[in-house]
Design an enzyme around this catalytic site. Structure first.
Site, PDB file in Angstrom:
ATOM      1  N   ARG A  60      14.917  61.797  27.946  1.00 35.98           N
ATOM      2  CA  ARG A  60      13.445  61.994  27.817  1.00 35.98           C
ATOM      3  C   ARG A  60      12.982  61.591  29.263  1.00 35.98           C
ATOM      4  O   ARG A  60      13.601  61.054  29.999  1.00 35.98           O
ATOM      5  CB  ARG A  60      12.876  61.112  27.089  1.00 35.98           C
ATOM      6  CG  ARG A  60      12.897  61.480  25.586  1.00 35.98           C
ATOM      7  CD  ARG A  60      12.345  60.401  24.617  1.00 35.98           C
ATOM      8  NE  ARG A  60      13.246  58.747  24.669  1.00 35.98           N
ATOM      9  CZ  ARG A  60      12.820  57.983  25.312  1.00 35.98           C
ATOM     10  NH1 ARG A  60      11.765  58.127  25.947  1.00 35.98           N
ATOM     11  NH2 ARG A  60      13.594  56.921  25.228  1.00 35.98           N
ATOM     12  N   LYS A 200       9.822  63.202  19.618  1.00 35.20           N
ATOM     13  CA  LYS A 200       9.199  61.845  20.012  1.00 35.20           C
ATOM     14  C   LYS A 200       7.712  62.007  20.390  1.00 35.20           C
ATOM     15  O   LYS A 200       6.906  61.049  20.355  1.00 35.20           O
ATOM     16  CB  LYS A 200      10.002  61.173  21.229  1.00 35.20           C
ATOM     17  CG  LYS A 200      11.446  60.591  21.098  1.00 35.20           C
ATOM     18  CD  LYS A 200      11.301  59.587  19.961  1.00 35.20           C
ATOM     19  CE  LYS A 200      12.539  58.872  19.833  1.00 35.20           C
ATOM     20  NZ  LYS A 200      12.742  57.848  18.533  1.00 35.20           N
ATOM     21  N   HIS A 219      10.182  51.977  15.046  1.00 43.95           N
ATOM     22  CA  HIS A 219      11.423  52.821  15.712  1.00 43.95           C
ATOM     23  C   HIS A 219      12.804  52.115  15.127  1.00 43.95           C
ATOM     24  O   HIS A 219      13.220  51.321  15.585  1.00 43.95           O
ATOM     25  CB  HIS A 219      11.361  52.503  17.135  1.00 43.95           C
ATOM     26  CG  HIS A 219      12.618  53.272  17.797  1.00 43.95           C
ATOM     27  ND1 HIS A 219      13.048  52.905  18.928  1.00 43.95           N
ATOM     28  CD2 HIS A 219      13.168  54.398  17.483  1.00 43.95           C
ATOM     29  CE1 HIS A 219      14.191  53.876  19.473  1.00 43.95           C
ATOM     30  NE2 HIS A 219      13.938  54.789  18.519  1.00 43.95           N
ATOM     31  N   SER A 239      18.256  52.564  21.895  1.00 46.52           N
ATOM     32  CA  SER A 239      19.408  53.684  21.872  1.00 46.52           C
ATOM     33  C   SER A 239      20.804  52.741  22.428  1.00 46.52           C
ATOM     34  O   SER A 239      20.803  51.944  22.990  1.00 46.52           O
ATOM     35  CB  SER A 239      19.192  54.578  22.930  1.00 46.52           C
ATOM     36  OG  SER A 239      20.412  55.462  23.033  1.00 46.52           O
ATOM     37  N   LYS A 243      21.922  51.937  15.445  1.00 44.60           N
ATOM     38  CA  LYS A 243      20.810  52.117  14.199  1.00 44.60           C
ATOM     39  C   LYS A 243      21.532  53.222  13.163  1.00 44.60           C
ATOM     40  O   LYS A 243      21.543  52.871  12.182  1.00 44.60           O
ATOM     41  CB  LYS A 243      19.607  52.632  14.785  1.00 44.60           C
ATOM     42  CG  LYS A 243      18.511  51.626  15.440  1.00 44.60           C
ATOM     43  CD  LYS A 243      17.158  52.326  15.601  1.00 44.60           C
ATOM     44  CE  LYS A 243      16.877  53.681  16.189  1.00 44.60           C
ATOM     45  NZ  LYS A 243      17.505  53.911  17.343  1.00 44.60           N
ATOM     46  N   THR A 244      21.995  54.278  14.148  1.00 41.02           N
ATOM     47  CA  THR A 244      22.451  55.277  13.179  1.00 41.02           C
ATOM     48  C   THR A 244      23.685  54.986  12.544  1.00 41.02           C
ATOM     49  O   THR A 244      23.706  55.054  11.157  1.00 41.02           O
ATOM     50  CB  THR A 244      22.657  56.719  13.967  1.00 41.02           C
ATOM     51  OG1 THR A 244      21.411  57.001  14.535  1.00 41.02           O
ATOM     52  CG2 THR A 244      23.259  57.724  13.111  1.00 41.02           C
ATOM     53  N   ASP A 258      16.117  56.872  12.125  1.00 41.13           N
ATOM     54  CA  ASP A 258      15.319  56.578  13.220  1.00 41.13           C
ATOM     55  C   ASP A 258      13.778  56.310  13.361  1.00 41.13           C
ATOM     56  O   ASP A 258      13.489  55.444  14.210  1.00 41.13           O
ATOM     57  CB  ASP A 258      15.640  57.941  14.317  1.00 41.13           C
ATOM     58  CG  ASP A 258      15.148  57.588  15.896  1.00 41.13           C
ATOM     59  OD1 ASP A 258      15.486  56.551  16.353  1.00 41.13           O
ATOM     60  OD2 ASP A 258      14.299  58.428  16.477  1.00 41.13           O
ATOM     61  N   ARG A 324      24.352  64.695  22.086  1.00 41.28           N
ATOM     62  CA  ARG A 324      23.561  64.434  20.557  1.00 41.28           C
ATOM     63  C   ARG A 324      24.023  65.762  19.728  1.00 41.28           C
ATOM     64  O   ARG A 324      24.305  66.957  20.121  1.00 41.28           O
ATOM     65  CB  ARG A 324      22.254  64.123  20.603  1.00 41.28           C
ATOM     66  CG  ARG A 324      21.966  62.913  21.557  1.00 41.28           C
ATOM     67  CD  ARG A 324      20.455  62.591  21.501  1.00 41.28           C
ATOM     68  NE  ARG A 324      20.099  61.256  22.057  1.00 41.28           N
ATOM     69  CZ  ARG A 324      19.852  60.184  21.402  1.00 41.28           C
ATOM     70  NH1 ARG A 324      19.985  60.449  20.025  1.00 41.28           N
ATOM     71  NH2 ARG A 324      19.312  59.062  21.883  1.00 41.28           N
TER      72      ARG A 324
END
Length: 532
Positions: A60, A200, A219, A239, A243-244, A258, A324
């Site tokens: 990003r 996003k 988030h 990141s 989380k995932t 997410d 990704r």
């Protein structure tokens, strides 16, 4: 010329977007892959995946994100964190982007942000690239086909990578631009092919709209006990904190990986898919996510692959470490069909502490939870960026500062109120380093992290004996089955305890210095938590 299923009374022409080439509405996955291949946008991979590279931008561009400063939002936007764009600059940007688009083919997806119908928004995504349309079709929620006949968008996003902004004329920072206009209900993206800007931008939009309805946008990833949505857990984290990975527990049902909301009815996913990092992805540690990299339609972004066999190289980060894959949520076998859960029973805040100071788990009071939520700490390590030779702290408020249009306290107070109202237990979980800082110590064992999370989620961790941490004042368990006792006391894992003390004092000061910006806006109990 147009093709695909669409509301006949809501075409792009009805929105003032005219003189385009072919416009393809709501194509499904096979047609989008076919179109992307014809346009030479990428390569067909194993299992029917779609392999792409995103050129100059492999992540990003938060400094190029702008909010139009109109009278209706002037007093509610956190301008220290969101670059302003004038209304005149946006109008010129929109006019020039539409002129650039004339004669070119575009792809439109009419999608939904939010699994709770009472709080969802309709989003029209207009993309220059067919594979961006495929990507966002995975990541947002897909209406039933017959619903499209009457679909009307609440907001429209136009993504045109080939368009270059003019900073002077368009009142932006560079040729790359992400511009949000809440009055005109438009988001314009130009000058970048990185697909994450699509999702996003919608997350940022929901982060602005939902707090006014008493909904906490988060988030975070989320899951619930199998067959029991009341037992829901959410996992905040920046990141690289897990989380995932940690929410994809085969013993629990995945709500999402997410972006979520916490309303008066409970937890709901904003999205319809996942956008998982693939660097060093291991088929044994993360079999479900790994399997998606060979499933039809999965978008594989910025990964090196064998030109003949199309076999992916999960260890080669020569294009980017931010490689990704994007896939629909139902590619995960234990994913929730409704993407809805109850009020979080456990709130997990994930941090990757490369300083080797934080314990693997700590229990937080509501005030401490707000303190760590506003802090949003993780750390960069040597080798991740040019010039980084030792761990560097990263404080991203609310675990997602780039996506926060409002001041942090708006989200922090909402979280604290919901924690208090619904009795959630809060935990800080360190997935970073132990036995020393990065370069000396080792990464926290994933097996220990999973054992601690299991104990937290099944309630047994709450029955442990706790000690008060001398550095941060939170509670740390002294013994947990399946976890080496020494691991629970970071100081004992260091060969030189005095070196640990020096590092701990250094990190505490970093926290304190960062938190000074919030002191004028918070209550005394949170200030006390900041002091420790």
């Amino acid at each position: 010329m147009s093709s695909g299923r669409v509301n006949p009374n809501f075409k792009l022409e009805d929105q003032g977007i005219t003189e385009l080439g072919n416009v393809h509405y709501n194509l499904m996955e096979p047609a989008l892959i076919e179109a992307a291949l014809k346009r030479d946008e990428g390569t067909l991979g194993q299992g029917g995946t779609f392999l792409v590279t995103t050129g100059k931008f492999t992540g990003r561009s938060p400094r190029d994100k702008h909010v139009v400063k109109s009278a209706s939002v002037e007093d509610s936007i956190w301008w220290d964190n969101n670059a302003a764009m004038s209304e005149a600059g946006f109008d010129a940007l929109y006019e020039d982007m539409l002129a650039h688009m004339k004669g070119r083919d575009y792809f439109v997806q009419d999608l939904v942000g939010g699994a709770d119908p009472a709080l969802a928004i309709n989003v029209r995504m207009v993309t220059e690239l067919a594979w961006h349309n495929l990507f966002i079709r995975h990541l947002l929620r897909r209406p039933e086909r017959d619903v499209l006949d009457g679909f009307m968008a609440d907001f429209t996003v136009i993504n045109c990578p080939s368009f270059q902004a003019d900073p002077k004329k368009h009142d932006c920072r560079s040729e790359t631009v992400i511009a949000m206009n809440f009055d005109r209900k438009l988001i314009l993206i130009g000058g970048t092919e990185y697909a994450g800007e699509n999702k996003k931008s919608v997350f940022t939009l929901l982060n602005y709209l939902l707090p006014e309805k008493g909904v906490m946008p988060m988030h975070c990833s989320a899951n619930h006990a199998t067959g029991n949505p009341v037992d829901t857990a959410v996992f905040f984290g920046l990141s690289g904190t897990g989380k995932t990975t940690l929410s994809a527990d085969p013993a629990r049902t995945l709500i999402g990986d997410d972006e979520h909301g916490w309303s008066d009815r409970g937890t709901f996913n904003f999205e319809g898919g996942c956008y998982a990092k693939t660097i060093n992805l291991n088929p044994e540690a993360e079999p479900e996510i790994y399997a998606t990299t060979q499933k039809f339609g999965t978008v594989i972004e910025n990964m090196v692959f064998d030109e003949e066999t199309k076999e992916l190289d999960f260890d080669d980060d020569s294009l980017t470490a931010n490689m990704r894959c994007a896939y629909p949520l139902d590619y995960i076998s234990n994913a929730s069909e409704t993407a809805l859960g109850g009020h979080p029973k456990n709130v997990i805040m994930l941090t990757c502490d490369a300083f080797g100071v934080l314990p693997p788990v700590a229990r937080l009071t509501p005030a401490q939870a707000m303190y760590h939520f506003l802090s949003g700490f993780t750390s960069k390590v040597a080798g991740t960026e040019r010039g980084v030779t030792e761990p560097e702290p990263t404080f991203s408020t609310c675990f997602g500062a780039p996506f926060m249009p409002r001041r942090p306290e708006a989200y922090g107070n909402l979280l604290r109120e919901k924690i208090a109202k619904h009795g959630a237990t809060c935990w800080l979980v360190n997935t970073g380093w132990t036995g020393g800082a990065y370069g000396t110590g080792s990464r926290m064992p994933i097996r220990a992290t999973r054992a601690l999370l299991t104990a937290a989620l099944d309630g047994s961790l709450g029955d442990a004996t706790f000690r008060k941490d001398e550095n941060f004042g939170f509670e740390v368990p002294e013994m947990v089955p399946g976890v080496p006792e020494v691991l629970l006391d970071p100081r004992r894992t260091w060969d030189d305890p005095e070196a640990y003390d020096v590092q701990a004092a250094k990190l505490v000061k970093m926290f304190a210095d960062n938190f000074e910006q919030y002191l004028p806006y918070i209550d005394d109990d949170v200030k006390a938590a900041a002091i420790g």
